[in-house]
Design a protein around this motif. Structure first.
Motif, PDB file in Angstrom:
ATOM      1  N   ARG A 146       0.805  -1.228   0.000  1.00 14.17           N
ATOM      2  CA  ARG A 146       0.000   0.000   0.000  1.00 14.17           C
ATOM      3  C   ARG A 146       0.840   1.282   0.000  1.00 14.17           C
ATOM      4  O   ARG A 146       0.343   2.354  -0.320  1.00 14.17           O
ATOM      5  CB  ARG A 146      -0.918   0.013   1.235  1.00 14.17           C
ATOM      6  N   LYS A 149       3.041   3.794  -5.072  1.00 13.44           N
ATOM      7  CA  LYS A 149       2.068   4.364  -6.003  1.00 13.44           C
ATOM      8  C   LYS A 149       2.396   4.066  -7.470  1.00 13.44           C
ATOM      9  O   LYS A 149       1.530   4.061  -8.320  1.00 13.44           O
ATOM     10  CB  LYS A 149       2.015   5.900  -5.827  1.00 13.44           C
ATOM     11  N   VAL A 178       3.498   9.707  -7.361  1.00 11.48           N
ATOM     12  CA  VAL A 178       3.461   9.742  -8.821  1.00 11.48           C
ATOM     13  C   VAL A 178       4.117  11.043  -9.273  1.00 11.48           C
ATOM     14  O   VAL A 178       3.600  12.126  -9.008  1.00 11.48           O
ATOM     15  CB  VAL A 178       2.010   9.657  -9.345  1.00 11.48           C
ATOM     16  N   PRO A 286       0.123   4.413 -12.925  1.00  9.38           N
ATOM     17  CA  PRO A 286       0.234   4.285 -11.472  1.00  9.38           C
ATOM     18  C   PRO A 286      -0.695   3.169 -10.986  1.00  9.38           C
ATOM     19  O   PRO A 286      -1.710   2.872 -11.638  1.00  9.38           O
ATOM     20  CB  PRO A 286      -0.237   5.652 -10.969  1.00  9.38           C
ATOM     21  N   LYS A 288      -2.991   2.789  -8.787  1.00 14.13           N
ATOM     22  CA  LYS A 288      -4.431   3.031  -8.604  1.00 14.13           C
ATOM     23  C   LYS A 288      -5.169   3.276  -9.931  1.00 14.13           C
ATOM     24  O   LYS A 288      -6.393   3.243  -9.974  1.00 14.13           O
ATOM     25  CB  LYS A 288      -4.662   4.188  -7.638  1.00 14.13           C
TER      26      LYS A 288
END
Ligand SMILES: [Zn+2]
Ligand SMILES: [Zn+2]
Length: 333
Positions: A146, A149, A178, A286, A288
């Motif tokens: 976690r 990124k 990022v 990235p 996410k």
């Protein structure tokens, strides 16, 4: 005559300076390399010197052999001089004006083969496939953390590309943020998607395939070409035909196809230009943004045949002295 060209995906303008254009074959002489031995007893990545590297994080070895022994085919180790610290907790940004963040991240080295004098261009098909599979495995492990990124996988080949150790290896860096340049790339892709309702990379593939002039190789799953607005002579993109924002979503059978194209392209550069220095990058979204419709992952290969200078630093605009149509023709011949 000079021409400016726009890369629709990166929104970068480049200058094609055809006046001082070099013919493709003129790049050859500059890049001849010294011959390396198959084993170098002073090299920390060569078999027998496993103790000289930080502990192994992952390895592929022959069945029944012991960790720590020299029977590996690929080893992954933490970088001895990591740019980032894997032990740190979540990044915390502090400072009102003078901003700092703790340098959390991972920096790994993938030692691609026990043979000191090989490169992707000269390795066996199986070695390249396994190297690409290890890229994927490390990506899938690191993306679960976690704290990270963005994961950058890259390979520096040769001194001018920034390598300090000649033994064939790639690197993986997991970043806690990022960077602006990646965010910019994503924002441009998003804008294009909003305006056109399609992915700019999918459109670029379609246009390059239709134009035919700059495509080097295509198979069922990948297309390799010298982009219309190439930054440097012989810049090559390898783009998957299947739309996907994230390299980590690639299926294992696609990895085989990817390895075949990668090896073919790097062997062509090796044979035609006398093993030039280059940087190889996987440009992926990235973590996410892995499922987004507007971005599309790809390989970027930037041969180091010219040196960016003050103008490039000041303007961000690259001067390319070779027509990508001409370099594509030369490499295919
Ligand atoms: Zn070595
Ligand atoms: Zn796409």
């Amino acid at each position: 005559m000079s021409e400016l060209r726009l890369n629709r995906a990166t929104k970068e303008w480049i200058i094609l300076a055809t006046e001082r254009a070099k013919r493709p074959h003129q790049f050859l002489a500059k890049s001849a390399k010294e011959r390396l031995p198959a084993h170098d007893s002073a090299c920390p990545f060569c078999p027998g010197n496993e103790k000289l590297t930080p502990p192994e994080v992952y390895a592929l070895r022959e069945k029944g052999s012991q960790p720590g022994k020299s029977s590996w085919r690929i080893r992954v180790v933490t970088n001895k001089y990591p740019a980032l610290d894997p032990m740190k907790k979540m990044t915390k940004i502090t400072g009102r004006f003078f901003r700092t963040a703790s340098g959390v991240g991972k920096h790994e080295v993938i030692i691609e083969t026990p043979q000191h004098n090989k490169s992707i261009a000269t390795m066996s098909k199986r070695q390249v496939e396994e190297t690409c599979l290890v890229y994927l495995r490390r990506y899938l492990i690191l993306e679960k953390d976690r704290r990270f990124k963005l994961i950058i996988i890259f390979r520096n080949h040769g001194v001018t590309a920034g390598t300090s150790l000649r033994h064939p290896h790639s690197q993986v860096i997991a970043l806690p943020l990022v960077p602006a340049s990646v965010r910019h790339l994503l924002e441009e892709a998003m804008r294009y998607y909003d305006d056109h309702g399609s992915c700019v990379f999918c459109d670029m593939l379609e246009e390059e395939l239709a134009a035919k002039k700059r495509v080097i190789l295509k198979n069922e799953k990948f297309v390799a070409f010298h982009p219309f607005a190439s930054r440097t002579p012989f810049e090559t993109w390898i783009v998957p035909r299947k739309h996907d924002a994230c390299f980590g979503n690639i299926a294992p059978d696609e990895v085989k196809s990817m390895a075949a194209v990668l090896k073919h392209i790097l062997k062509k550069l090796h044979d035609k230009l006398g093993d030039p220095d280059y940087n190889l990058l996987i440009r992926t979204a990235p973590i996410k943004d892995a499922q987004e419709d507007y971005y599309h992952w790809y390989f970027q290969i930037l041969p180091r045949l010219t040196t960016p200078a003050g103008f490039e630093l000041g303007s961000g605009v690259y001067i390319n002295t070779s027509l990508p149509e001409a370099t594509a023709r030369f490499i295919k011949k």
